[in-house]
Design an enzyme around this catalytic site. Sequence first.
Site, PDB file in Angstrom:
ATOM      1  N   ARG A 162     -19.806   4.044   5.837  1.00 37.71           N
ATOM      2  CA  ARG A 162     -20.080   4.498   4.474  1.00 37.71           C
ATOM      3  C   ARG A 162     -21.551   4.293   4.108  1.00 37.71           C
ATOM      4  O   ARG A 162     -22.065   3.182   4.157  1.00 37.71           O
ATOM      5  CB  ARG A 162     -19.172   3.766   3.477  1.00 37.71           C
ATOM      6  CG  ARG A 162     -17.744   4.283   3.480  1.00 37.71           C
ATOM      7  CD  ARG A 162     -16.825   3.476   2.596  1.00 37.71           C
ATOM      8  NE  ARG A 162     -16.506   2.178   3.189  1.00 37.71           N
ATOM      9  CZ  ARG A 162     -15.646   1.303   2.656  1.00 37.71           C
ATOM     10  NH1 ARG A 162     -15.033   1.584   1.506  1.00 37.71           N
ATOM     11  NH2 ARG A 162     -15.401   0.157   3.262  1.00 37.71           N
ATOM     12  N   CYS A 181     -20.548  -1.374  -0.637  1.00 38.04           N
ATOM     13  CA  CYS A 181     -20.791  -2.073  -1.908  1.00 38.04           C
ATOM     14  C   CYS A 181     -22.108  -1.692  -2.573  1.00 38.04           C
ATOM     15  O   CYS A 181     -22.120  -1.178  -3.688  1.00 38.04           O
ATOM     16  CB  CYS A 181     -20.736  -3.585  -1.691  1.00 38.04           C
ATOM     17  SG  CYS A 181     -19.104  -4.200  -1.265  1.00 38.04           S
ATOM     18  N   ALA A 212     -36.922  -6.362   6.786  1.00 40.29           N
ATOM     19  CA  ALA A 212     -37.246  -4.945   6.655  1.00 40.29           C
ATOM     20  C   ALA A 212     -36.324  -4.102   7.537  1.00 40.29           C
ATOM     21  O   ALA A 212     -35.963  -4.502   8.644  1.00 40.29           O
ATOM     22  CB  ALA A 212     -38.700  -4.704   7.048  1.00 40.29           C
ATOM     23  N   ASP A 219       0.855  -1.185   0.000  1.00 41.01           N
ATOM     24  CA  ASP A 219       0.000   0.000   0.000  1.00 41.01           C
ATOM     25  C   ASP A 219       0.892   1.236   0.000  1.00 41.01           C
ATOM     26  O   ASP A 219       1.947   1.243   0.641  1.00 41.01           O
ATOM     27  CB  ASP A 219      -0.911   0.002   1.230  1.00 41.01           C
ATOM     28  CG  ASP A 219      -2.134   0.869   1.037  1.00 41.01           C
ATOM     29  OD1 ASP A 219      -3.237   0.316   0.876  1.00 41.01           O
ATOM     30  OD2 ASP A 219      -2.002   2.117   1.040  1.00 41.01           O
TER      31      ASP A 219
END
EC number: 1.1.1.22
Length: 461
Positions: free
Chosen positions: A331, A263, A255, A30
């Site tokens: 996110r 994603c 629900a 990385d």
Amino acid sequence: MKIAMVGAGYVGLVTGVCLADFGHEVICLDRDADKIRALQDGIIPIYEPGLAELVKANTEAGRLSFSHEMKAAIGASDVVFVAVGTPSRRGDGHADLSYVYAAAREIAASLEGFTLVVTKSTVPVGTGDEVARIIAAENPNADVLVVSNPEFLREGAAIEDFKRPDRIVVGIEDERARAVMTEVYRPLYLNQAPLLFTSRRTAELIKYAANAFLAMKVTFINEIADLCDRTGADVQQVAQGMGLDKRIGAKFLHAGPGYGGSCFPKDTLALAKIGQDNDAPMRLVEATIAVNEQRKRAMARKIVAACGGDVRGRTIGILGLTFKPNTDDMREAPSIDIIRGLQDRGARIVAFDPQGMAAAEAVLDDVRFADSAYAVAEGADALVLVTEWNAFRSLDLARLKSLMAAPVFVDLRNVYRAPEMVRHGFTYASLGRPDAAMPALAGQGEAAGIEALLGELTAGT
């Protein structure tokens, strides 16, 4: 085998660690030097159950290492995975492939001998063709094959998903790649994990199609829950009746306040854009995106309604912030839109999440964070269960009520039952379940409940 993993984020780290646990020699690469130093010190940048233990075990065994020096590691590897981010591109929603293409250029400059370059990132159809073109342009003499191998990891269960997958999809354009990828996944293949070889473009589309279909299932049952609210049906029983049909299945029929995460939001949006670009509009996917966005905002209105129509100056406690349990990922979490919607209506917010509060602080303003569910309840005018962490499934209801200024409980995950909540003195609201609307019948048998309801109707005539 010697494997290099370009990208030490969620997918790259989990994939690299699990491959090392199979016995391969893996180096995770990385450009973020701080992240690499933290990983070398055993500090894991994400929360995923079991991941820290696997990193420690495989690092100590010498099968797993971390580096920000790309060239030597890639040159020494038999297989190079690309697991960099492909976020939605700002402005148009297309997948941002800049990180993938930058990785391809760097890999091309470092290749030595026959190498498989495997795209693990979620990418639009045809990306593998462009990666192959970039590598050929940057290094014409490279003996390299580009493969698509999309990931299907659920956050919170990623290690289990990797080691016991439903399927392993591998898209190839040259038969030489088949033998190499079979060897990479040999430990799983011996356990009868289905290894599905397709064309490269087909593999790329499988990932998007799968995520879009699951997102549609989630959105469908959420709309059914709304219909149940208006007709007196029970969404959980509807879901059970649907799920018993083997053609449908029970999963993703729960629900809730809408889907989020790393994603579904970006992949449905990217698939819709791919369809538009290829004159094959994905109308169901486009509708799914729109309905899901509307649902998150509607949850704030539902909470306001449960509080009598006004939350100005009131304290609303939020239980759970991450988009799902067993992760620290914020996110596109529904909690973000819910909290902002409540704040727009003048509410004060106090919140607790077992793992997500550090990430939440970066995206939420004017929220007071507490250290437990009971601390959230102190002085609250309502509690809202947003994320179904196990820690919230068996709360001491009597204690909660004693701490609250007003006993209003809004259950956006249908964890609790109305009779139990009413028995403890709560005003209770959930999704698509009629019993929440009939507290007077709580705790009675079916026959007694019907008799009581008929009595009320008769008295009103």
